[in-house]
Every structure is written in C-alpha cells, then in structure tokens.
Design an enzyme around this catalytic site. Structure first.
Site, mmCIF file in Angstrom:
data_model
loop_
_atom_site.group_PDB
_atom_site.id
_atom_site.type_symbol
_atom_site.label_atom_id
_atom_site.label_comp_id
_atom_site.label_asym_id
_atom_site.label_seq_id
_atom_site.Cartn_x
_atom_site.Cartn_y
_atom_site.Cartn_z
ATOM 1 N N LYS A 175 0.963 -1.207 -0.135
ATOM 2 C CA LYS A 175 0.075 0.000 0.089
ATOM 3 C C LYS A 175 0.780 1.302 -0.211
ATOM 4 O O LYS A 175 1.354 1.565 0.905
ATOM 5 C CB LYS A 175 -0.818 0.087 1.202
ATOM 6 C CG LYS A 175 -2.023 0.968 1.064
ATOM 7 C CD LYS A 175 -2.321 1.762 2.387
ATOM 8 C CE LYS A 175 -1.423 2.982 2.738
ATOM 9 N NZ LYS A 175 -1.184 3.998 1.667
ATOM 10 N N GLU A 251 10.320 1.754 9.975
ATOM 11 C CA GLU A 251 11.516 2.884 9.590
ATOM 12 C C GLU A 251 10.887 3.838 9.944
ATOM 13 O O GLU A 251 9.841 4.501 9.068
ATOM 14 C CB GLU A 251 11.921 2.884 8.163
ATOM 15 C CG GLU A 251 12.466 1.408 7.702
ATOM 16 C CD GLU A 251 13.814 1.341 8.516
ATOM 17 O OE1 GLU A 251 14.329 2.199 9.005
ATOM 18 O OE2 GLU A 251 14.603 0.183 8.213
ATOM 19 N N CYS A 285 13.857 11.245 6.079
ATOM 20 C CA CYS A 285 13.955 10.983 7.425
ATOM 21 C C CYS A 285 15.378 11.070 7.973
ATOM 22 O O CYS A 285 15.572 10.840 9.314
ATOM 23 C CB CYS A 285 13.253 9.416 7.950
ATOM 24 S SG CYS A 285 13.784 8.137 6.691
ATOM 25 N N GLU A 382 10.725 16.952 13.451
ATOM 26 C CA GLU A 382 11.224 16.869 11.909
ATOM 27 C C GLU A 382 10.698 17.807 11.020
ATOM 28 O O GLU A 382 9.486 18.230 10.963
ATOM 29 C CB GLU A 382 10.674 15.493 11.253
ATOM 30 C CG GLU A 382 11.808 14.476 11.458
ATOM 31 C CD GLU A 382 11.291 13.149 10.660
ATOM 32 O OE1 GLU A 382 11.902 12.696 9.652
ATOM 33 O OE2 GLU A 382 9.946 12.750 11.009
HETATM 34 P P1 ADP Z 1 4.585 10.768 5.840
HETATM 35 O O1 ADP Z 1 4.746 11.840 7.012
HETATM 36 O O2 ADP Z 1 5.730 10.024 5.405
HETATM 37 O O3 ADP Z 1 3.361 10.696 4.938
HETATM 38 P P2 ADP Z 1 2.848 8.743 7.252
HETATM 39 O O4 ADP Z 1 3.235 7.926 8.379
HETATM 40 O O5 ADP Z 1 1.619 9.648 7.247
HETATM 41 O O6 ADP Z 1 4.017 9.421 7.006
HETATM 42 O O7 ADP Z 1 2.421 8.048 6.004
HETATM 43 C C1 ADP Z 1 3.387 6.919 5.617
HETATM 44 C C2 ADP Z 1 2.245 5.871 4.992
HETATM 45 O O8 ADP Z 1 1.359 5.493 6.206
HETATM 46 C C3 ADP Z 1 1.447 6.039 3.827
HETATM 47 O O9 ADP Z 1 1.298 5.122 2.962
HETATM 48 C C4 ADP Z 1 0.185 6.622 4.479
HETATM 49 O O10 ADP Z 1 -0.742 6.541 3.598
HETATM 50 C C5 ADP Z 1 0.218 5.467 5.539
HETATM 51 N N1 ADP Z 1 -0.732 5.695 6.790
HETATM 52 C C6 ADP Z 1 -1.009 6.960 7.187
HETATM 53 N N2 ADP Z 1 -1.799 6.961 8.211
HETATM 54 C C7 ADP Z 1 -2.045 5.843 8.491
HETATM 55 C C8 ADP Z 1 -2.867 4.891 9.479
HETATM 56 N N3 ADP Z 1 -3.475 5.624 10.456
HETATM 57 N N4 ADP Z 1 -2.522 3.532 9.305
HETATM 58 C C9 ADP Z 1 -2.048 2.835 8.355
HETATM 59 N N5 ADP Z 1 -1.254 3.657 7.618
HETATM 60 C C10 ADP Z 1 -1.425 5.066 7.550
#
Ligand code: ADP
Length: 481
Positions: A175, A251, A285, A382
């Site tokens: 995903k 990560e 990161c 960050e």
């Molecule tokens: P970034 O700040 O790098 O966007 P996120 O943690 O928000 O970091 O997103 C990283 C991944 O996690 C993306 O694929 C995002 O769609 C997914 N994501 C965001 N929120 C959730 C959640 N509550 N549960 C699972 N996956 C999530």
C-alpha cells in the site's frame, strides 16, 4: 505530460476492483492533475490478501535461483526504463529529474542485492547433545507480508521491502502513499512483465489508509508488516500488530544531528551538509535537522553554507538546471513556515532564504538559520523541508549530549579528522546509522534502520532478508538405530 488513468494491481489483475471512485495524483510543481487512480477499498485489500495466501506455499517452494532471476530481470528493466520512470516520479513527487533517475537506480540496486541474497539463505548444523540426534536449523519464508510506504522515495522504499520479501519466498501486498502511487504501480507492471507469478504481488492505493491498513493488521495470515513513515503511525501499527503477533519492521521518523568539529575538512563538511540536508528537498527521515558546529569555525561554516544554499536553483524538477523541487503538499510548506517563524521569533538569525514562492507549486527557498537554540521547535520536530538549522557547541561531550537529546535515533553525522573521535562517537551516538565524514551513507548492501523511537528492524544488507525468514530448528533423532 498527462499520464492518464491507472488501475490497481490486485492478485495479478489490473482492475478497478471494488472502487466506486477515483482520486487524482497532483504534480506538486504545477498543482495540475497528472493521473487518476481507483480509490481502493477494504474489500480490495481483502481480495489481495486472499490471493497472496492462496499462492504463498507454491511461491515459497520455488527455487531461490528462479526468484533471483525475476529480481535481476526486474532491475535490468527498471534501468532500461529509467528515463520514463524518473519523469513519472518527478511529476508525482516533485524531486528534480536527476535525483529521480538516481532513485530509480538506487531502487533497482535493492532488487540486485536481494537477488544475490536469495541464493544465500543458509541454515546451520549444531553439535549434538546426544549421539543419537542431529540438530539442524533451516530458514523458511515468514508467509504473506505487507508493506506500507511513504511518498518521499516512491520507488526505493518499495524495492527495499519487496526485494527481500520476494527473495525469501514471501508474497507481498503493498500500500504505497496515496500521494505517489504511480511509481509503485509501474514497478508492479515491471515485475509482472518479467514473470512474477500472479498473486505473489499486489499493489493497491486508496485514500483511506487507516481502513486499508486495518484489513492487513487484522488478518492473521499476514505474518509480517514492513512500514516506513511517521513515528506516530508506526506506533499505531505496532499496537495493531500485537493482536495477531505479527512481525514488524518500522522505519520511522528521525531528527538527525550533524556535528562539525573544528578539526574537520571544512569544505567537505559544508558540501556534505548541503547534500545531506537538501536531498529530496530535505524531505527525508535522514536529513540533517540540527547542524552543530564547533565554535572556532562556526561563523565561517555558516557563511559557506549560506553561499551554497543561496545559489541552488529552485523550480519544476522537469526543467534543466533545477536542483531543488517543490515540497509534497501545502501542509509541508505550512510546517516549514511554522518552524522558521518560531525560530526567528526566538532569536535565530535568518542568513538566507526563508520564503515560500507564490503559486502555482509548493516551493520554499533553501534556508539557513543560524544561532538556533534548543527552545525552538526546529530542534524537536522533523522539519521535512529545505531549512538548515545551525547551532554552536564548545566541547565533544556537549555535542554528544545535544545529539542524543531526542527520542529519535535514525541517522547522525559527524565530521572530524581525529580517528579516536571517529570511534568514540560511533559508540556514543545513539543512532542506527552513522555518517563519519559522510553525509550520504545509504546503500543497498548496508543495514538501514534506527534505534529508540526511529524504529525496529533493518533494511538492505544481509540483515534485511532475515526480517522475512523464520528460523526453524529440527531435532532429528534415531540416528543410531
Ligand atoms: P509521511 O509523513 O511520510 O507521509 P505517514 O506515516 O503519514 O508518513 O505515511 C506513511 C504511510 O502510512 C502512507 O502510505 C500513508 O498512507 C500511511 N498511513 C497514514 N496514516 C495511516 C494509518 N493511520 N494507518 C496505516 N497507514 C497509514
């Protein structure tokens, strides 16, 4: 260039699945729609897991050499298509074309590396405690796996997970971030074209990440989840993983210190600080978030850094000569503005930059803030943007204390010509990745990962494949009868 309409790749089929609507992928440099993608639903996720589970045993039983061939051929194809893949990446993510091309090659290097590792999954024999027994260790794929990936490296964060999963004999459902689904779907196409059996890989994208992730986390057949993203989401996933005792690799966020000692090669330290800070517009990161410079060279370092940062050309990454692209979305600009305003209000010196460019596009000019102190937000959160925050320090002890004073522990950098200090700091800095006189340490054959709240597990290297393998111990009796 309009890239058109994509479909999700579910269980070996290109399909709209259960999606009732599509969503747009927007170019952050122009704010124009570059493609539309079906908005995958939890039912689609369930279908992908069902298919992966159905083919898992067969895939696990393939020969390592055959899995290696698929990975190698996919890497060759990625390189052959690098120009096209890079353009797509620039259009969905914003990073300049040269950087995008670099990422395509970097992403392919994980497939090459894990093609080799696939054929080296060795077991053990252990000296027996009884003349009648033989003790063996074998390694088997953990089973169905899932990857949830971010937007900042739309290809490399996928191959870093998919490479070891396929090499080990695991199926995988990916995903990707809803902000950058196209590179992920292109990778699925490439793997299909080189003969990956149907169902072994699914890539599906939807805007309701928590709902899609929940299907993964609730399903007992998914034995491992690899996530790259924020610490906040990583914690949610770790909690959810507990219910089915899934293995996790995480990560997560970082807050990298970059220490420059007075005995360092100053030019090299400045050049590395710029590369480390500005790769991906500072949206990584492992980007230097706090640059600590020893007092005798402090002002000279600030001036040299400002000269370089101030001369970087900002613009649409598809244009020649642009080395700084847009940030990913308006919220990213808002965060950068908030950090800069907070720092300036608390006494930081704005040496260069500090401006958001007018629309269209979400651009922020490369910025140097000097005389930063630890009361400022930028030393805690960050930034994920092109802002270099510089702070002075006096002694090594002080620098180490400042560097470690964070819940994060992903990457730290230090520049010194003192070989004793190189080793002292390697041991004392509480980080998983240490760049000693090196601002860009990431590479496929080295272990990438953090300590503390930056994560668990390692990606890349010989350690990366271990995350996708279960150890089984076989005690064989009756040898003498
Ligand atoms: P970034 O700040 O790098 O966007 P996120 O943690 O928000 O970091 O997103 C990283 C991944 O996690 C993306 O694929 C995002 O769609 C997914 N994501 C965001 N929120 C959730 C959640 N509550 N549960 C699972 N996956 C999530």
């Amino acid at each position: 260039m309009e890239l058109g309409t994509y479909q999700n790749y579910i269980g070996g089929e290109w399909t709209n699945g259960f999606a009732k609507e599509t969503f747009d992928v927007v170019n952050p440099a122009t704010e124009q729609v570059v493609a539309t993608v079906p908005n995958a639903t939890p039912e689609d996720m369930q279908a992908a897991i069902d298919k992966a589970a159905a083919v898992q045993d067969e895939w696990a039983d393939t020969l390592a050499g055959d899995r290696a061939r698929i990975l190698r051929e996919a890497a060759v194809k990625m390189r052959a298509e690098a120009d096209r893949l890079a353009r797509i990446m620039t259009m969905e993510e914003g990073k300049p074309l040269a950087e995008a091309r670099g990422e395509v090659n970097y992403a392919a290097s994980f497939l090459d590396w894990f093609a080799e590792e696939a054929t080296r999954v060795y077991g053990d024999t252990i000296p027996s405690s009884s003349p009648d027994k033989r003790l063996l260790v074998i390694k088997r794929p953990v089973g169905v796996t899932a990857a949830i990936t971010p937007w900042n490296f739309p290809a490399a964060m996928i191959t870093r997970k998919l490479g070891p999963a396929l090499a080990a004999g695991c199926t995988m459902i990916i995903k990707p971030s809803e902000l950058t689904p196209l590179s992920a779907l292109e990778l699925a196409r490439i793997l299909e074209e080189v003969g990956l059996p149907k169902g072994v890989l699914s890539v599906l994208v939807g805007t309701d990440a928590p709902a899609l992730a929940k299907v993964i986390m609730d399903d007992i057949r998914v034995r491992k989840v690899s996530f790259t993203g924020s610490t906040e989401v990583g914690k949610i996933l770790m909690r959810q993983a507990a219910d089915t005792v899934k293995r996790v690799s995480m990560e997560l966020g970082g807050h990298a210190p970059f220490l420059v000692f007075a005995d360092a090669d100053l030019e090299a330290a400045v050049a590395n600080a710029v590369s480390c800070k500005m790769r991906g517009m500072g949206e990584t990161c492992v980007s230097a978030n706090r640059i600590y410079v020893q007092r005798p060279i402090y002002e000279e370092f600030v001036q040299k850094l400002a000269e370089r940062m101030g001369s970087m050309r900002v613009g649409n990454g598809l244009e020649d000569g642009v080395i700084v692209g847009p940030l990913i979305e308006p919220a990213a600009i808002e965060k950068v503005k908030r950090h800069v305003a907070d720092a300036v209000a608390k006494g930081a010196r704005l040496v260069v930059g500090g401006e958001a460019k007018p629309a269209p596009g979400w651009f922020y000019t490369p910025t140097v803030l000097a005389d930063v102190n630890h009361s400022m937000l930028i030393t805690k959160e960050e930034t994920f943007g092109p802002v270099a925050a510089v702070l002075p320090f006096d002694t090594e002890e002080e620098a180490v204390r400042y560097a470690n004073d964070t819940p994060y522990g992903l990457a730290a950098y230090y520049f010194t010509r003192d070989v004793g200090r190189v080793f002292r700091l390697a041991e004392r800095l509480q980080y998983g990745i240490l760049g000693a006189n090196d601002g860009i340490p990431s590479t496929a054959q080295a272990p990438f990962g953090g300590v503390k709240e930056s994560g668990v597990g390692r990606e890349g290297s010989k350690y990366g494949i271990a995350e996708y393998l279960d150890i089984k111990y076989v005690s064989l009796g009756g040898i003498l009868s």
